[in-house]
Design a protein around this motif. Structure first.
Motif, mmCIF file in Angstrom:
data_model
loop_
_atom_site.group_PDB
_atom_site.id
_atom_site.type_symbol
_atom_site.label_atom_id
_atom_site.label_comp_id
_atom_site.label_asym_id
_atom_site.label_seq_id
_atom_site.Cartn_x
_atom_site.Cartn_y
_atom_site.Cartn_z
ATOM 1 N N GLY A 154 0.829 -1.236 0.049
ATOM 2 C CA GLY A 154 -0.092 -0.064 -0.112
ATOM 3 C C GLY A 154 0.898 1.318 -0.035
ATOM 4 O O GLY A 154 2.037 1.333 0.228
ATOM 5 N N ARG A 155 -0.106 2.484 -0.072
ATOM 6 C CA ARG A 155 0.663 3.716 -0.307
ATOM 7 C C ARG A 155 1.860 3.880 -1.418
ATOM 8 O O ARG A 155 2.931 4.574 -1.389
ATOM 9 N N PRO A 161 1.201 5.345 -16.112
ATOM 10 C CA PRO A 161 -0.082 4.198 -16.277
ATOM 11 C C PRO A 161 0.384 3.042 -15.505
ATOM 12 O O PRO A 161 1.594 2.854 -14.950
ATOM 13 N N GLY A 162 -0.475 2.180 -15.306
ATOM 14 C CA GLY A 162 -0.679 0.852 -14.948
ATOM 15 C C GLY A 162 0.726 0.040 -14.969
ATOM 16 O O GLY A 162 1.433 -0.537 -14.077
ATOM 17 N N ARG A 188 -5.276 3.535 -7.116
ATOM 18 C CA ARG A 188 -5.491 3.382 -5.843
ATOM 19 C C ARG A 188 -4.177 3.236 -5.002
ATOM 20 O O ARG A 188 -4.425 2.886 -3.797
ATOM 21 N N GLY A 189 -3.122 3.044 -5.511
ATOM 22 C CA GLY A 189 -2.068 3.170 -4.866
ATOM 23 C C GLY A 189 -1.710 1.434 -4.071
ATOM 24 O O GLY A 189 -0.985 1.730 -3.142
ATOM 25 N N VAL A 190 -2.113 0.704 -4.780
ATOM 26 C CA VAL A 190 -2.158 -0.779 -3.912
ATOM 27 C C VAL A 190 -1.685 -1.653 -5.136
ATOM 28 O O VAL A 190 -2.150 -1.726 -6.258
ATOM 29 N N ALA A 191 -0.855 -2.732 -4.635
ATOM 30 C CA ALA A 191 -0.404 -3.647 -5.488
ATOM 31 C C ALA A 191 -0.494 -5.020 -4.642
ATOM 32 O O ALA A 191 -0.289 -4.779 -3.329
#
Length: 354
Positions: A154-155, A161-162, A188-191
């Protein structure tokens, strides 16, 4: 000559790889790392979450600071005293990049080897005890009831782009182990990063906690919850079954396995057994049934009339009749009618007949 003693010679039984043929590097000097984290406010200290409870309601990660050290797995890896003592666990501070002992450390200073089983399944690769369930914030060591190979990242600060963000995440998380799949939730800043082996996910979680990638962010690295996707569940179930089958097969005598497969094939009338799973030819039908079905279809075509209305089609009825005939042949005749309770009582005479 210098008064300082140099590193001892590597163990004789060490492998000839580059990392095991050189001593582990001392990552920091004693006292070099200072803890500058903001003190947490609260009324009671929660030993489970390792923080104060109550007080302000701010996000805990808003008070986090960037880690001062980062492990360089190519430069820092090497042999330690663990190769002599037989220690199987990795150094937690080595993963965080702040171990001052180097080759003098009693723990392993290399990535965990997934081919070497840990002494206890209830401990992680650093020797810390797992718990029966995850913490509410999905932090901590983790749970021993489920194999978790996926990390929540997160963050993340997205500047493109993606695919560009995915390339950045892969570049920073690939050094800790082979990645199975990677998914980025754009905007969303999530992976989500899934490793092939759980021990690599454990190491990566400690190595990348509160680290930055390319945009000076402070990453929030936690354990991911179970994926609700049915397809992913099926794939994970099949993977665990394959691992279990391979482990059991490796423990058994190959001749015994072949004998058991032959017995099963003879008992069930099946010839092909692939990977321990019976392959049944579902398309094969008895010749009598196939001949009867072909005769029925040809007679229907000759009449040219529309099919008779009903709940079951002609093919279904013929199939049911064929199954009944096959059952009668195996049982030696049609099933006997079951006598009811009144019929069995009719043989007894009444007291008034006397």
């Amino acid at each position: 000559m210098s008064d300082e003693e140099g590193p001892a010679t590597p163990p004789v039984n060490s492998q000839s790889t580059d990392k095991q043929s050189r001593p582990a590097r001392k990552q920091v000097k004693p006292g070099q790392v200072t803890k500058n984290e903001v003190a947490q406010t609260g009324k009671e200290y929660n030993i489970w979450y390792n923080k104060w409870a109550g007080g302000d309601r701010e996000d805990n990660y808003s008070n986090k600071v960037k880690s001062q050290t980062l492990c360089d797995i190519r430069k820092d890896s090497g042999w330690t005293r663990a190769q002599k003592t037989g220690m199987k666990y990795c150094c937690l501070y080595f993963a965080r990049g702040c171990c001052p002992y180097g080759y003098e450390c009693n723990y392993i200073h290399m990535l965990p080897d997934p081919m070497q089983a840990l002494p206890e399944n209830a401990k992680d690769c650093f020797g810390r005890d797992k718990f029966a369930d995850y913490r509410d914030d999905m932090g901590g060591v983790g749970s021993f009831q489920r194999e978790n190979r996926t990390l929540y990242i997160g963050r993340i600060k997205e500047t493109g782009p993606g695919p560009e963000t995915e390339e950045i995440v892969r570049r920073h998380f690939a050094p800790w182990g082979e990645i199975d799949r990677l998914r980025v939730l754009q905007y969303r800043g999530v992976a989500f990063v899934t490793y092939i082996h759980e021990v690599h996910a454990q190491f990566a979680r400690e190595a990348m906690a509160c680290q930055s990638m390319d945009n000076d962010e402070i990453l929030n690295v936690r354990w991911a919850t179970e994926d609700p996707n049915p397809t992913t569940k099926v794939i994970e179930k099949r993977r665990l079954e394959e691992i279990g089958t391979a482990v059991i097969s490796s423990k058994l005598d190959p001749r015994m396995v072949d004998a058991m497969r032959t017995i099963r094939s003879l008992e069930e009338g099946e010839e092909d057994i692939v990977d321990g799973v019976d392959s049944v030819d579902v398309e094969a039908e008895p010749p009598n049934k196939r001949r009867r079905m072909e005769g029925t279809s040809s007679s229907d075509e000759g009449e040219g009339g529309p099919p008779k209305p009903g709940l079951l089609s002609e093919e279904t009825l013929q199939g049911i009749k064929s199954l009944a005939e096959m059952r009668n042949k195996r049982m030696g005749g049609p099933p006997r009618p079951v006598k009811s309770g009144l019929t069995s009582l009719a043989a007894y005479g009444s007291d008034e007949d006397d």
